[in-house]
Design a protein around this motif. Structure first.
Motif, PDB file in Angstrom:
ATOM      1  N   GLN A 281      50.878  71.944  80.513  1.00  0.00           N
ATOM      2  CA  GLN A 281      49.731  71.346  81.179  1.00  0.00           C
ATOM      3  C   GLN A 281      50.189  70.647  82.451  1.00  0.00           C
ATOM      4  O   GLN A 281      51.199  69.951  82.464  1.00  0.00           O
ATOM      5  N   SER A 282      49.457  70.872  83.516  1.00  0.00           N
ATOM      6  CA  SER A 282      49.814  70.293  84.809  1.00  0.00           C
ATOM      7  C   SER A 282      48.618  70.404  85.749  1.00  0.00           C
ATOM      8  O   SER A 282      47.660  71.108  85.441  1.00  0.00           O
ATOM      9  N   PRO A 283      48.674  69.744  86.904  1.00  0.00           N
ATOM     10  CA  PRO A 283      47.594  69.888  87.885  1.00  0.00           C
ATOM     11  C   PRO A 283      47.742  71.188  88.674  1.00  0.00           C
ATOM     12  O   PRO A 283      47.866  71.198  89.891  1.00  0.00           O
ATOM     13  N   ALA A 284      47.781  72.298  87.953  1.00  0.00           N
ATOM     14  CA  ALA A 284      47.922  73.629  88.543  1.00  0.00           C
ATOM     15  C   ALA A 284      46.928  74.552  87.847  1.00  0.00           C
ATOM     16  O   ALA A 284      46.901  74.626  86.627  1.00  0.00           O
ATOM     17  N   LEU A 285      46.110  75.243  88.610  1.00  0.00           N
ATOM     18  CA  LEU A 285      45.037  76.066  88.047  1.00  0.00           C
ATOM     19  C   LEU A 285      45.380  77.547  88.007  1.00  0.00           C
ATOM     20  O   LEU A 285      44.509  78.386  87.885  1.00  0.00           O
ATOM     21  N   SER A 286      46.660  77.851  88.103  1.00  0.00           N
ATOM     22  CA  SER A 286      47.156  79.216  88.037  1.00  0.00           C
ATOM     23  C   SER A 286      48.521  79.174  87.368  1.00  0.00           C
ATOM     24  O   SER A 286      49.187  78.137  87.375  1.00  0.00           O
ATOM     25  N   LEU A 287      48.941  80.292  86.804  1.00  0.00           N
ATOM     26  CA  LEU A 287      50.287  80.356  86.244  1.00  0.00           C
ATOM     27  C   LEU A 287      51.327  80.735  87.303  1.00  0.00           C
ATOM     28  O   LEU A 287      52.509  80.762  87.023  1.00  0.00           O
ATOM     29  N   ASP A 288      50.874  81.018  88.524  1.00  0.00           N
ATOM     30  CA  ASP A 288      51.759  81.263  89.667  1.00  0.00           C
ATOM     31  C   ASP A 288      52.081  79.891  90.257  1.00  0.00           C
ATOM     32  O   ASP A 288      51.389  79.399  91.143  1.00  0.00           O
ATOM     33  N   ARG A 289      53.126  79.256  89.741  1.00  0.00           N
ATOM     34  CA  ARG A 289      53.388  77.849  90.019  1.00  0.00           C
ATOM     35  C   ARG A 289      54.722  77.620  90.701  1.00  0.00           C
ATOM     36  O   ARG A 289      55.599  78.474  90.677  1.00  0.00           O
TER      37      ARG A 289
ATOM     38  N   ILE B  49      34.538  72.533  85.568  1.00  0.00           N
ATOM     39  CA  ILE B  49      34.196  72.967  86.926  1.00  0.00           C
ATOM     40  C   ILE B  49      34.595  71.892  87.938  1.00  0.00           C
ATOM     41  O   ILE B  49      35.146  72.193  89.001  1.00  0.00           O
ATOM     42  N   HIS B  50      34.358  70.634  87.598  1.00  0.00           N
ATOM     43  CA  HIS B  50      34.746  69.525  88.478  1.00  0.00           C
ATOM     44  C   HIS B  50      36.261  69.512  88.698  1.00  0.00           C
ATOM     45  O   HIS B  50      36.722  69.384  89.836  1.00  0.00           O
ATOM     46  N   VAL B  51      37.025  69.645  87.633  1.00  0.00           N
ATOM     47  CA  VAL B  51      38.489  69.648  87.753  1.00  0.00           C
ATOM     48  C   VAL B  51      38.938  70.821  88.618  1.00  0.00           C
ATOM     49  O   VAL B  51      39.782  70.669  89.502  1.00  0.00           O
ATOM     50  N   PHE B  52      38.364  72.005  88.386  1.00  0.00           N
ATOM     51  CA  PHE B  52      38.758  73.185  89.156  1.00  0.00           C
ATOM     52  C   PHE B  52      38.410  73.037  90.639  1.00  0.00           C
ATOM     53  O   PHE B  52      39.120  73.549  91.495  1.00  0.00           O
ATOM     54  N   SER B  53      37.339  72.350  90.948  1.00  0.00           N
ATOM     55  CA  SER B  53      36.937  72.237  92.352  1.00  0.00           C
ATOM     56  C   SER B  53      37.590  71.061  93.069  1.00  0.00           C
ATOM     57  O   SER B  53      37.498  70.974  94.299  1.00  0.00           O
ATOM     58  N   THR B  54      38.246  70.161  92.353  1.00  0.00           N
ATOM     59  CA  THR B  54      38.843  68.991  93.002  1.00  0.00           C
ATOM     60  C   THR B  54      40.360  68.920  92.876  1.00  0.00           C
ATOM     61  O   THR B  54      40.945  67.890  93.231  1.00  0.00           O
ATOM     62  N   THR B  55      41.001  69.967  92.398  1.00  0.00           N
ATOM     63  CA  THR B  55      42.463  69.958  92.306  1.00  0.00           C
ATOM     64  C   THR B  55      43.044  70.343  93.654  1.00  0.00           C
ATOM     65  O   THR B  55      42.925  71.488  94.090  1.00  0.00           O
ATOM     66  N   VAL B  56      43.635  69.352  94.319  1.00  0.00           N
ATOM     67  CA  VAL B  56      44.201  69.541  95.663  1.00  0.00           C
ATOM     68  C   VAL B  56      45.520  68.789  95.779  1.00  0.00           C
ATOM     69  O   VAL B  56      45.795  67.856  95.029  1.00  0.00           O
ATOM     70  N   TYR B  57      46.307  69.228  96.756  1.00  0.00           N
ATOM     71  CA  TYR B  57      47.574  68.584  97.080  1.00  0.00           C
ATOM     72  C   TYR B  57      47.492  68.197  98.553  1.00  0.00           C
ATOM     73  O   TYR B  57      47.275  69.058  99.396  1.00  0.00           O
TER      74      TYR B  57
ATOM     75  N   ARG C  38      50.169  63.570  97.786  1.00  0.00           N
ATOM     76  CA  ARG C  38      49.153  63.043  96.871  1.00  0.00           C
ATOM     77  C   ARG C  38      48.581  64.222  96.090  1.00  0.00           C
ATOM     78  O   ARG C  38      48.089  65.189  96.681  1.00  0.00           O
ATOM     79  N   ILE C  39      48.636  64.120  94.764  1.00  0.00           N
ATOM     80  CA  ILE C  39      48.158  65.189  93.892  1.00  0.00           C
ATOM     81  C   ILE C  39      46.922  64.673  93.162  1.00  0.00           C
ATOM     82  O   ILE C  39      46.973  63.631  92.506  1.00  0.00           O
ATOM     83  N   SER C  40      45.804  65.396  93.290  1.00  0.00           N
ATOM     84  CA  SER C  40      44.550  65.000  92.650  1.00  0.00           C
ATOM     85  C   SER C  40      44.013  66.154  91.836  1.00  0.00           C
ATOM     86  O   SER C  40      43.986  67.293  92.297  1.00  0.00           O
ATOM     87  N   SER C  41      43.548  65.829  90.631  1.00  0.00           N
ATOM     88  CA  SER C  41      42.911  66.825  89.779  1.00  0.00           C
ATOM     89  C   SER C  41      41.805  66.125  89.000  1.00  0.00           C
ATOM     90  O   SER C  41      42.065  65.430  88.017  1.00  0.00           O
ATOM     91  N   GLY C  42      40.567  66.307  89.471  1.00  0.00           N
ATOM     92  CA  GLY C  42      39.455  65.605  88.856  1.00  0.00           C
ATOM     93  C   GLY C  42      39.560  64.113  89.113  1.00  0.00           C
ATOM     94  O   GLY C  42      40.244  63.665  90.028  1.00  0.00           O
ATOM     95  N   PHE C  43      38.878  63.336  88.286  1.00  0.00           N
ATOM     96  CA  PHE C  43      38.965  61.890  88.452  1.00  0.00           C
ATOM     97  C   PHE C  43      39.961  61.271  87.483  1.00  0.00           C
ATOM     98  O   PHE C  43      40.189  60.069  87.504  1.00  0.00           O
ATOM     99  N   LEU C  44      40.597  62.087  86.636  1.00  0.00           N
ATOM    100  CA  LEU C  44      41.538  61.564  85.650  1.00  0.00           C
ATOM    101  C   LEU C  44      42.996  61.599  86.101  1.00  0.00           C
ATOM    102  O   LEU C  44      43.801  60.825  85.612  1.00  0.00           O
ATOM    103  N   PHE C  45      43.353  62.509  87.000  1.00  0.00           N
ATOM    104  CA  PHE C  45      44.752  62.649  87.392  1.00  0.00           C
ATOM    105  C   PHE C  45      44.911  62.411  88.884  1.00  0.00           C
ATOM    106  O   PHE C  45      44.367  63.158  89.705  1.00  0.00           O
ATOM    107  N   GLN C  46      45.647  61.377  89.232  1.00  0.00           N
ATOM    108  CA  GLN C  46      45.993  61.058  90.617  1.00  0.00           C
ATOM    109  C   GLN C  46      47.464  60.670  90.622  1.00  0.00           C
ATOM    110  O   GLN C  46      47.875  59.808  89.844  1.00  0.00           O
ATOM    111  N   GLU C  47      48.257  61.277  91.461  1.00  0.00           N
ATOM    112  CA  GLU C  47      49.670  60.917  91.544  1.00  0.00           C
ATOM    113  C   GLU C  47      50.132  60.966  92.987  1.00  0.00           C
ATOM    114  O   GLU C  47      49.692  61.807  93.765  1.00  0.00           O
TER     115      GLU C  47
END
Length: 134
Positions: A90-98, A47-55, A63-72
């Protein structure tokens, strides 16, 4: 700084939810409380990852963030191409529409901004030389 949240696709949410609920129900029914606690912690992390994945874009950086583990951070001037993708890697994308961003010489990343057209338009404002194939 402009923020684009990730699109959340049911094709990812439903299987994860069914799996977590099924395992949690089994653990509760069997009285395996440690296992239930672990499943609940894993669910909270998801839930944390889904709510914090932003570009986020500022003047020259994506800046790409997904949870506290992925920052680029990617320099927008280094992005060479943006294309449509349904790749399931696997990627910081929460949909297959990428969309796939190709940057630097051989680097690429898959993203799923909710407002894909606005995201690409904003990238083009900052780097008009990006090749777009949507």
């Amino acid at each position: 700084m402009i923020t684009y949240p990730s699109k959340v696709g049911l094709e990812l949410v439903l299987p994860i939810s069914i799996l977590c609920l099924g395992i949690a129900s089994f653990m509760a029914y069997q009285g395996i409380w440690l296992g239930l606690g672990i499943i609940l912690l894993c669910s909270l992390f998801i839930i944390h990852v889904f709510s914090t994945t932003v570009y986020q874009m500022d003047t020259d950086t994506l800046r790409i963030s997904s949870g506290f583990l992925f920052q680029e951070r990617i320099e927008i001037k280094s992005i060479r191409k943006v294309s449509k993708s349904r790749n399931i890697l696997q990627s910081p994308a929460l949909s297959l529409d990428r969309i796939e961003l190709i940057y630097n010489r051989f680097d690429h990343i898959l993203l799923s901004p909710r407002d894909k057209a606005g995201f690409v338009a904003e990238l083009l404002k900052r780097n008009p030389s990006i090749e777009v194939q949507l």
